[in-house]
Design a protein around this motif. Structure first.
Motif, PDB file in Angstrom:
ATOM      1  N   GLU A  84       2.079  -7.880   0.041  1.00  0.00           N
ATOM      2  CA  GLU A  84       2.508  -8.073   1.367  1.00  0.00           C
ATOM      3  C   GLU A  84       2.180  -6.962   2.259  1.00  0.00           C
ATOM      4  O   GLU A  84       2.281  -5.663   1.919  1.00  0.00           O
ATOM      5  CB  GLU A  84       4.004  -8.383   1.440  1.00  0.00           C
ATOM      6  CG  GLU A  84       4.539  -9.697   0.938  1.00  0.00           C
ATOM      7  CD  GLU A  84       3.872 -10.942   1.600  1.00  0.00           C
ATOM      8  OE1 GLU A  84       3.485 -10.837   2.780  1.00  0.00           O
ATOM      9  OE2 GLU A  84       4.040 -12.126   1.221  1.00  0.00           O
ATOM     10  N   ARG A  85       1.643  -7.013   3.481  1.00  0.00           N
ATOM     11  CA  ARG A  85       1.354  -6.256   4.457  1.00  0.00           C
ATOM     12  C   ARG A  85       2.415  -5.335   4.772  1.00  0.00           C
ATOM     13  O   ARG A  85       3.570  -6.171   5.002  1.00  0.00           O
ATOM     14  CB  ARG A  85       0.409  -6.542   5.398  1.00  0.00           C
ATOM     15  CG  ARG A  85      -0.745  -7.088   5.132  1.00  0.00           C
ATOM     16  CD  ARG A  85      -1.706  -7.006   6.424  1.00  0.00           C
ATOM     17  NE  ARG A  85      -3.022  -7.378   6.276  1.00  0.00           N
ATOM     18  CZ  ARG A  85      -3.937  -6.226   6.120  1.00  0.00           C
ATOM     19  NH1 ARG A  85      -3.472  -5.100   6.298  1.00  0.00           N
ATOM     20  NH2 ARG A  85      -5.139  -6.600   5.753  1.00  0.00           N
ATOM     21  N   CYS A  86       2.596  -4.156   5.004  1.00  0.00           N
ATOM     22  CA  CYS A  86       3.522  -3.276   5.389  1.00  0.00           C
ATOM     23  C   CYS A  86       3.155  -2.120   6.315  1.00  0.00           C
ATOM     24  O   CYS A  86       2.115  -2.345   6.820  1.00  0.00           O
ATOM     25  CB  CYS A  86       4.470  -2.871   4.251  1.00  0.00           C
ATOM     26  SG  CYS A  86       3.434  -1.671   3.271  1.00  0.00           S
ATOM     27  N   SER A  87       3.990  -1.166   6.667  1.00  0.00           N
ATOM     28  CA  SER A  87       3.559   0.053   7.652  1.00  0.00           C
ATOM     29  C   SER A  87       2.514   0.818   7.135  1.00  0.00           C
ATOM     30  O   SER A  87       2.080   1.571   8.203  1.00  0.00           O
ATOM     31  CB  SER A  87       4.741   0.794   7.805  1.00  0.00           C
ATOM     32  OG  SER A  87       5.215   1.682   6.615  1.00  0.00           O
ATOM     33  N   ILE A  88       2.072   0.762   5.843  1.00  0.00           N
ATOM     34  CA  ILE A  88       0.818   1.608   5.555  1.00  0.00           C
ATOM     35  C   ILE A  88      -0.373   0.793   5.011  1.00  0.00           C
ATOM     36  O   ILE A  88      -1.182   1.614   4.227  1.00  0.00           O
ATOM     37  CB  ILE A  88       1.230   2.731   4.549  1.00  0.00           C
ATOM     38  CG1 ILE A  88       2.014   1.890   3.276  1.00  0.00           C
ATOM     39  CG2 ILE A  88       2.403   3.440   5.029  1.00  0.00           C
ATOM     40  CD1 ILE A  88       2.343   2.718   1.991  1.00  0.00           C
ATOM     41  N   THR A  89      -0.400  -0.342   5.143  1.00  0.00           N
ATOM     42  CA  THR A  89      -1.591  -1.185   4.511  1.00  0.00           C
ATOM     43  C   THR A  89      -2.433  -1.622   5.614  1.00  0.00           C
ATOM     44  O   THR A  89      -3.541  -2.454   5.199  1.00  0.00           O
ATOM     45  CB  THR A  89      -0.733  -2.383   3.680  1.00  0.00           C
ATOM     46  OG1 THR A  89      -0.024  -3.113   4.637  1.00  0.00           O
ATOM     47  CG2 THR A  89      -0.210  -1.872   2.623  1.00  0.00           C
ATOM     48  N   ASP A 143       9.932  -0.294   4.621  1.00  0.00           N
ATOM     49  CA  ASP A 143       9.412  -1.594   4.139  1.00  0.00           C
ATOM     50  C   ASP A 143       8.513  -1.443   3.121  1.00  0.00           C
ATOM     51  O   ASP A 143       8.057  -2.685   2.971  1.00  0.00           O
ATOM     52  CB  ASP A 143       8.833  -2.204   5.579  1.00  0.00           C
ATOM     53  CG  ASP A 143       7.552  -1.290   5.763  1.00  0.00           C
ATOM     54  OD1 ASP A 143       7.449  -0.316   5.406  1.00  0.00           O
ATOM     55  OD2 ASP A 143       6.674  -1.622   6.586  1.00  0.00           O
ATOM     56  N   VAL A 144       8.604  -0.470   2.123  1.00  0.00           N
ATOM     57  CA  VAL A 144       7.859  -0.620   1.073  1.00  0.00           C
ATOM     58  C   VAL A 144       8.847  -0.422  -0.147  1.00  0.00           C
ATOM     59  O   VAL A 144       9.714   0.582  -0.041  1.00  0.00           O
ATOM     60  CB  VAL A 144       6.735   0.521   0.846  1.00  0.00           C
ATOM     61  CG1 VAL A 144       6.326   0.561  -0.575  1.00  0.00           C
ATOM     62  CG2 VAL A 144       5.978   0.484   2.348  1.00  0.00           C
ATOM     63  N   GLY A 145       8.648  -1.187  -1.420  1.00  0.00           N
ATOM     64  CA  GLY A 145       9.366  -0.722  -2.422  1.00  0.00           C
ATOM     65  C   GLY A 145      10.504  -1.808  -2.752  1.00  0.00           C
ATOM     66  O   GLY A 145      10.660  -2.856  -1.824  1.00  0.00           O
ATOM     67  N   PRO A 146      10.866  -1.922  -3.797  1.00  0.00           N
ATOM     68  CA  PRO A 146      10.704  -0.921  -4.963  1.00  0.00           C
ATOM     69  C   PRO A 146       9.366  -0.667  -5.685  1.00  0.00           C
ATOM     70  O   PRO A 146       9.120   0.173  -6.285  1.00  0.00           O
ATOM     71  CB  PRO A 146      11.910  -1.154  -5.937  1.00  0.00           C
ATOM     72  CG  PRO A 146      12.083  -2.498  -5.830  1.00  0.00           C
ATOM     73  CD  PRO A 146      11.929  -3.133  -4.433  1.00  0.00           C
ATOM     74  N   ASP A 147       8.841  -1.966  -5.451  1.00  0.00           N
ATOM     75  CA  ASP A 147       7.153  -1.994  -6.192  1.00  0.00           C
ATOM     76  C   ASP A 147       6.311  -1.336  -5.090  1.00  0.00           C
ATOM     77  O   ASP A 147       6.261  -1.882  -4.031  1.00  0.00           O
ATOM     78  CB  ASP A 147       7.040  -3.549  -6.553  1.00  0.00           C
ATOM     79  CG  ASP A 147       7.734  -4.069  -7.831  1.00  0.00           C
ATOM     80  OD1 ASP A 147       8.590  -3.179  -8.237  1.00  0.00           O
ATOM     81  OD2 ASP A 147       7.597  -5.273  -7.808  1.00  0.00           O
ATOM     82  N   VAL A 148       5.453  -0.629  -5.848  1.00  0.00           N
ATOM     83  CA  VAL A 148       4.269   0.157  -5.056  1.00  0.00           C
ATOM     84  C   VAL A 148       3.185   0.085  -6.074  1.00  0.00           C
ATOM     85  O   VAL A 148       3.454   0.540  -7.099  1.00  0.00           O
ATOM     86  CB  VAL A 148       4.761   1.566  -4.901  1.00  0.00           C
ATOM     87  CG1 VAL A 148       3.439   2.264  -4.052  1.00  0.00           C
ATOM     88  CG2 VAL A 148       5.988   1.727  -3.822  1.00  0.00           C
ATOM     89  N   MET A 177      -2.032 -10.644   2.908  1.00  0.00           N
ATOM     90  CA  MET A 177      -1.835  -9.990   1.619  1.00  0.00           C
ATOM     91  C   MET A 177      -2.873  -8.659   1.506  1.00  0.00           C
ATOM     92  O   MET A 177      -3.980  -9.114   2.187  1.00  0.00           O
ATOM     93  CB  MET A 177      -1.961 -10.778   0.538  1.00  0.00           C
ATOM     94  CG  MET A 177      -0.782 -12.009   0.586  1.00  0.00           C
ATOM     95  SD  MET A 177       0.596 -11.572   0.266  1.00  0.00           S
ATOM     96  CE  MET A 177       0.628 -11.168  -1.443  1.00  0.00           C
ATOM     97  N   VAL A 178      -2.632  -7.666   0.840  1.00  0.00           N
ATOM     98  CA  VAL A 178      -3.733  -6.880   0.661  1.00  0.00           C
ATOM     99  C   VAL A 178      -3.490  -6.495  -1.073  1.00  0.00           C
ATOM    100  O   VAL A 178      -2.682  -6.755  -1.586  1.00  0.00           O
ATOM    101  CB  VAL A 178      -3.249  -5.487   1.448  1.00  0.00           C
ATOM    102  CG1 VAL A 178      -3.716  -5.981   2.874  1.00  0.00           C
ATOM    103  CG2 VAL A 178      -1.966  -5.124   1.139  1.00  0.00           C
ATOM    104  N   ALA A 179      -4.683  -5.613  -1.422  1.00  0.00           N
ATOM    105  CA  ALA A 179      -4.760  -5.480  -2.730  1.00  0.00           C
ATOM    106  C   ALA A 179      -3.766  -4.354  -3.194  1.00  0.00           C
ATOM    107  O   ALA A 179      -3.080  -4.283  -4.262  1.00  0.00           O
ATOM    108  CB  ALA A 179      -6.016  -5.006  -3.289  1.00  0.00           C
ATOM    109  N   PRO A 231     -11.085   8.791   3.064  1.00  0.00           N
ATOM    110  CA  PRO A 231     -10.185   7.854   2.777  1.00  0.00           C
ATOM    111  C   PRO A 231     -10.819   6.519   3.180  1.00  0.00           C
ATOM    112  O   PRO A 231     -11.781   6.310   3.627  1.00  0.00           O
ATOM    113  CB  PRO A 231      -9.073   7.976   3.983  1.00  0.00           C
ATOM    114  CG  PRO A 231      -9.940   8.657   5.113  1.00  0.00           C
ATOM    115  CD  PRO A 231     -10.712   9.686   4.456  1.00  0.00           C
ATOM    116  N   GLY A 232     -10.354   5.515   2.280  1.00  0.00           N
ATOM    117  CA  GLY A 232     -10.844   4.297   2.321  1.00  0.00           C
ATOM    118  C   GLY A 232     -10.380   3.495   3.506  1.00  0.00           C
ATOM    119  O   GLY A 232      -9.417   3.971   4.068  1.00  0.00           O
ATOM    120  N   ALA A 233     -10.970   2.512   3.875  1.00  0.00           N
ATOM    121  CA  ALA A 233     -10.732   1.894   5.213  1.00  0.00           C
ATOM    122  C   ALA A 233      -9.652   0.638   5.076  1.00  0.00           C
ATOM    123  O   ALA A 233      -9.332   0.166   5.916  1.00  0.00           O
ATOM    124  CB  ALA A 233     -11.938   1.335   5.880  1.00  0.00           C
ATOM    125  N   SER A 234      -9.312   0.385   3.601  1.00  0.00           N
ATOM    126  CA  SER A 234      -8.697  -0.669   3.347  1.00  0.00           C
ATOM    127  C   SER A 234      -6.847  -0.398   3.478  1.00  0.00           C
ATOM    128  O   SER A 234      -6.096  -1.266   3.513  1.00  0.00           O
ATOM    129  CB  SER A 234      -8.472  -0.927   1.907  1.00  0.00           C
ATOM    130  OG  SER A 234      -8.095  -0.165   1.187  1.00  0.00           O
TER     131      SER A 234
END
Length: 330
Positions: free
Chosen positions: A99-104, A152-157, A240-242, A274-277
């Motif tokens: 799911e999208r969050c503050s760093i995606t 807003d991230v975790g526990p899975d990263v 959603m993101v990768a 850095p990548g753009a994603s």
């Protein structure tokens, strides 16, 4: 540069910039060697280079063949991707989209960068205690720091791990594949870092297969730009993101024989674009007996880069302290 710890007087830095479209870090390693070597290697130039007119005429003659080549390449690429997708599904370890969050969100125009430095011997001691490599331990530490620092991230990263395939397919100038590895979850340490160890090696094996290293279709640049934009819009629509972050370990040449302005360099620091994603990217580089973990962030997504690196330092300190005498990281 004044005030470099452990170095008397003034120091200097040399910055070399390459565009990633020209090659990957492993491709540039011999270029760096040649640029900084005391004795320049001989250059073998074509005695009769092709003129612009001859190249233009040749491409115009090939123009009617482009549709045929494109269809053939597209079929071959689609077949290879189906085989790779089946192999990844059979392995069962690749994490699903997140799911999208503050760093995606995609990286914006502004980029902040900073780095944290760690003694390599302490990382290796802690990694050996867990039965993994120092790189696996760093991946697990980055995952833990992200899960802890961002609410807003975790526990899975999930991290996008760059895997070099140059040994398998040295012909393309960019021989890098992207592996997806879950670097944080509810699994206790050290079972989690051992799982990361297995997943990274599985990704490397799968991405080094012939179907994964096959060349993409020979299409015009605007076709790839359209495809990437369409893919990005689709992901934004579905929310959603990768992956949450990108982690790279750029290759580096030996600096033992380098002389810059008549002096022996202290270290060589690799910075990757850095990548753009996503808005949080990492580069892990060995500097002699020191490891540098640099972070590149979109300040709109990560306004407190220093606080994030402090979290990363504390996480690695906690992982290393039980296996060696207490020694804080500067």
């Amino acid at each position: 540069i004044d005030g470099v710890e452990g170095q008397p007087g003034r120091c200097f830095a040399v910055v070399t910039k390459f565009h990633h479209s020209f090659g990957d870090p492993s491709f540039f390693a011999p270029v760096w060697d040649a640029l900084y070597a005391a004795d320049l290697p001989p250059v073998e130039a074509d005695p009769q280079p092709a003129s612009r007119l001859s190249v233009t005429l040749r491409e115009l003659l090939r123009l009617p063949l482009w549709p045929v080549m494109l269809v053939a390449d597209a079929k071959s690429s689609a077949r290879a991707q189906r085989h790779l997708g089946a192999a990844l599904a059979e392995s069962g370890h690749r994490p699903p989209p997140v799911e999208r969050c503050s760093i995606t969100a995609p990286m914006g125009l502004g980029v902040d960068a900073d780095a944290a430095f760690f003694p390599l011997d302490r990382l290796r001691t802690a990694a050996r205690a867990a039965g993994v490599s120092a790189n696996d331990l760093i991946l697990g530490a980055i995952g833990s720091a992200i899960a802890e620092h961002f609410d807003d991230v975790g526990p899975d990263v999930t991290a996008f791990i760059a895997v070099s395939t140059r040994e398998v397919n040295p012909e393309p100038r960019n021989s890098v594949a992207g592996g997806m590895v879950r670097v944080a979850d509810d699994t206790p340490w050290p079972d989690r870092v051992r799982r990361i160890h297995r997943d990274v090696r599985t990704e490397r094996t799968l991405l080094s297969a012939p179907e994964a290293t096959s060349s993409p279709p020979r299409a015009p640049g605007f076709a790839y730009a359209w495809f990437l934009q369409r893919n990005q819009r689709s992901r934004q629509a579905h929310g959603m993101v990768a992956a949450h972050t990108r982690i790279s370990s750029p290759g580096r040449p030996d600096i033992t024989d380098w002389r810059l302005c008549g002096a022996q360099p202290v270290s060589r620091f690799v910075v990757v674009a850095p990548g753009a994603s996503c808005g949080l990217c990492h580069a892990v580089t060995a500097l002699g007996d020191t490891v540098a973990i640099s972070a590149f962030v979109d300040p709109a997504q990560v306004p407190d880069l220093g606080g994030y690196l402090d979290t990363l330092r504390r996480v690695i300190e906690e992982l290393c302290t039980p296996h060696q005498e207490d020694r804080s990281f500067a």
